[in-house]
Enzyme design. Structure first.
Site, PDB file in Angstrom:
ATOM      1  N   HIS A   1       0.862  -1.179   0.000  1.00  0.00           N
ATOM      2  CA  HIS A   1       0.000   0.000   0.000  1.00  0.00           C
ATOM      3  C   HIS A   1       0.904   1.236   0.000  1.00  0.00           C
ATOM      4  CE1 HIS A   1      -4.200  -0.946  -0.039  1.00  0.00           C
ATOM      5  NE2 HIS A   1      -4.057  -1.895   0.861  1.00  0.00           N
TER       6      HIS A   1
ATOM      7  N   HIS B   1      12.152   0.768 -24.079  1.00  0.00           N
ATOM      8  CA  HIS B   1      12.602  -0.606 -24.297  1.00  0.00           C
ATOM      9  C   HIS B   1      12.907  -0.808 -25.781  1.00  0.00           C
ATOM     10  CE1 HIS B   1      11.376  -1.714 -20.247  1.00  0.00           C
ATOM     11  NE2 HIS B   1      10.205  -1.138 -20.476  1.00  0.00           N
TER      12      HIS B   1
ATOM     13  N   TYR C   1      -4.269   4.977 -20.503  1.00  0.00           N
ATOM     14  CA  TYR C   1      -5.370   5.371 -19.628  1.00  0.00           C
ATOM     15  C   TYR C   1      -5.386   6.883 -19.490  1.00  0.00           C
ATOM     16  CZ  TYR C   1      -1.657   5.390 -16.041  1.00  0.00           C
ATOM     17  OH  TYR C   1      -0.490   5.617 -15.339  1.00  0.00           O
TER      18      TYR C   1
ATOM     19  N   ASP D   1      -4.792   2.291   2.278  1.00  0.00           N
ATOM     20  CA  ASP D   1      -5.233   1.631   3.508  1.00  0.00           C
ATOM     21  C   ASP D   1      -5.686   2.634   4.559  1.00  0.00           C
ATOM     22  OD1 ASP D   1      -2.608   2.515   3.577  1.00  0.00           O
ATOM     23  OD2 ASP D   1      -1.804   0.722   4.533  1.00  0.00           O
TER      24      ASP D   1
ATOM     25  N   GLU E   1      -0.710   7.338  14.105  1.00  0.00           N
ATOM     26  CA  GLU E   1      -1.379   8.387  14.882  1.00  0.00           C
ATOM     27  C   GLU E   1      -0.516   9.635  14.962  1.00  0.00           C
ATOM     28  OE1 GLU E   1      -4.328   8.582  15.630  1.00  0.00           O
ATOM     29  OE2 GLU E   1      -4.932   6.526  15.294  1.00  0.00           O
TER      30      GLU E   1
END
Length: 391
Positions: free
Chosen positions: A93, A234, A289, A98, A371
């Site tokens: 992640h 490439h 995209y 998350d 936190e």
């Protein structure tokens, strides 16, 4: 909340493959007695109903990235996944999705346990595939807004490299358009000792890539924003063979429609002209995209800024500049034509922020301090929803 987050962080899944994540979210919604349905393959939509009142939407993205985590936390990811081409990769992640999911689920738990103090409906959108710009589109195409109540506004948030405990809200454009292309250059293969018999796609590619960097510096006004990045190149299999083809991928970020149009046209012009200058066939350009621009509703952003200032303290609510990063979040409100607000929250302590070595999104070291990062994000989500729901 912390345990939920640590589970997600330790078990990331690649875009549009979030099967176990979806099941984990469904189990939590079941435990809360919240109706839900699958949408867009691995997306999960919860509908928290509590009598008459406004309908408000909130989106959190669920996918991880093909990154090998480089951290020392005891909940670090050792997960593996498989890309579409069959390549096995580590998964992490690495963009903090998350934390987004944890914040929304925590706010949902609070609302579900406190039904006496609000009324209305919350549409909880746990969206897959943000990293590939596939997820929001897949949910809309799978009938999201035919199956879920229509919100009057949709919220979302994202963790960023910044001071934990703070949030940033932009009025107007919040995140850029993104366009990604794959360009295949076609040449003529020959022996490396006989370049006169070749059309060298590597030399052609070098000229194109160098020339592309002049678009932003010489064609776009200095007060306008644009980024052109070539991320891969490439070609060839052996040092003494001039190959027949070469391939590169590029990514473009812009904030304004006219600048986007100008940059994309310049890209095509340069790619085509350099090929002609090399006597090469016309290159093949494939769109990989596209991310929409995220634009915050000005009035709703101003209202949210006041709400978050009350919940977090005015000193912790900052004005955000438009970011050149991109998100497919805008597809969801755009499909309905409703306003939206997307904001950012910091994920690192002051020492890390001031060190000059703070990890950025997509870094193998991008692990926000739990936190007060999670508390801040959950509090912000809850405050935004409560401000819109009836009392």
């Amino acid at each position: 909340m912390l345990g939920f987050y640590q589970h997600l962080h330790a078990h990331p899944e690649l875009s549009m493959q979030e099967h176990a994540t979806a099941e984990y979210l469904e189990a939590h919604l079941d435990a809360l007695g919240i109706e839900h349905f699958r949408c867009g393959g691995t997306g999960v939509v919860g509908v928290l109903r509590n009598g008459d009142g406004p309908v408000v939407g909130f989106r959190a993205d669920t996918d991880g990235l093909p990154i090998e985590e480089d951290s020392t936390v005891d909940y670090r990811s050792t997960a593996r996944g498989t890309l579409e081409d069959g390549t096995e990769v580590p998964v992490m992640h690495g963009c903090g999705h998350d934390t987004h999911v944890t914040a929304l689920m925590t706010a949902t738990e609070v609302l579900a346990a406190d039904r006496e103090n609000w009324s209305g409906t919350v549409v909880l959108i746990f969206q897959p595939g943000e990293e590939t710009a596939a997820g929001a589109r897949a949910m809309v195409e799978d009938g999201l807004w035919e199956r879920a109540p229509h919100p009057e506004i949709i919220y979302g948030q994202h963790v960023m490299p910044g001071l934990t405990g703070t949030v940033e809200v932009a009025g107007g454009p919040a995140m850029a358009y993104a366009d990604s292309w794959k360009v295949t250059l076609r040449g003529e293969q020959s022996h490396g000792s006989q370049p006169q018999d070749s059309i060298d796609p590597i030399v052609l590619g070098a000229h194109i890539i160098t020339r592309l960097q002049g678009i932003v510096s010489r064609e776009i006004g200095p007060r306008q924003a644009a980024v052109v990045t070539v991320g891969t190149f490439h070609a060839g299999l052996k040092e003494n063979i001039i190959p027949a083809t070469a391939e590169f991928t590029l990514n473009v970020r812009t904030l304004e429609d006219e600048v986007r149009t100008q940059v994309l046209a310049a890209l095509r012009r340069i790619i085509s002209a350099e090929a002609a200058a090399s006597g090469a066939p016309e290159p093949v350009i494939e769109e990989l995209y596209r991310f929409p621009r995220n634009v915050n509703d000005q009035d709703a952003a101003a209202e949210l800024t006041e709400v978050l200032s009350g919940a977090l303290g005015a000193e912790n609510v900052l004005v955000a500049e438009p970011k050149m990063g991109s998100e497919d979040f805008g597809t969801l409100p755009g499909a309905l034509g409703v306003p939206s607000v997307f904001w950012f929250f910091g994920g690192f302590d002051a020492q890390t922020v001031e060190s000059g070595t703070m990890p950025v999104n997509h870094s193998p070291r991008f692990v926000p301090v739990p936190e007060p990062t999670l508390w801040t994000a959950a509090t912000a989500a809850l405050a935004a929803l409560r401000a819109r729901l009836g009392s």
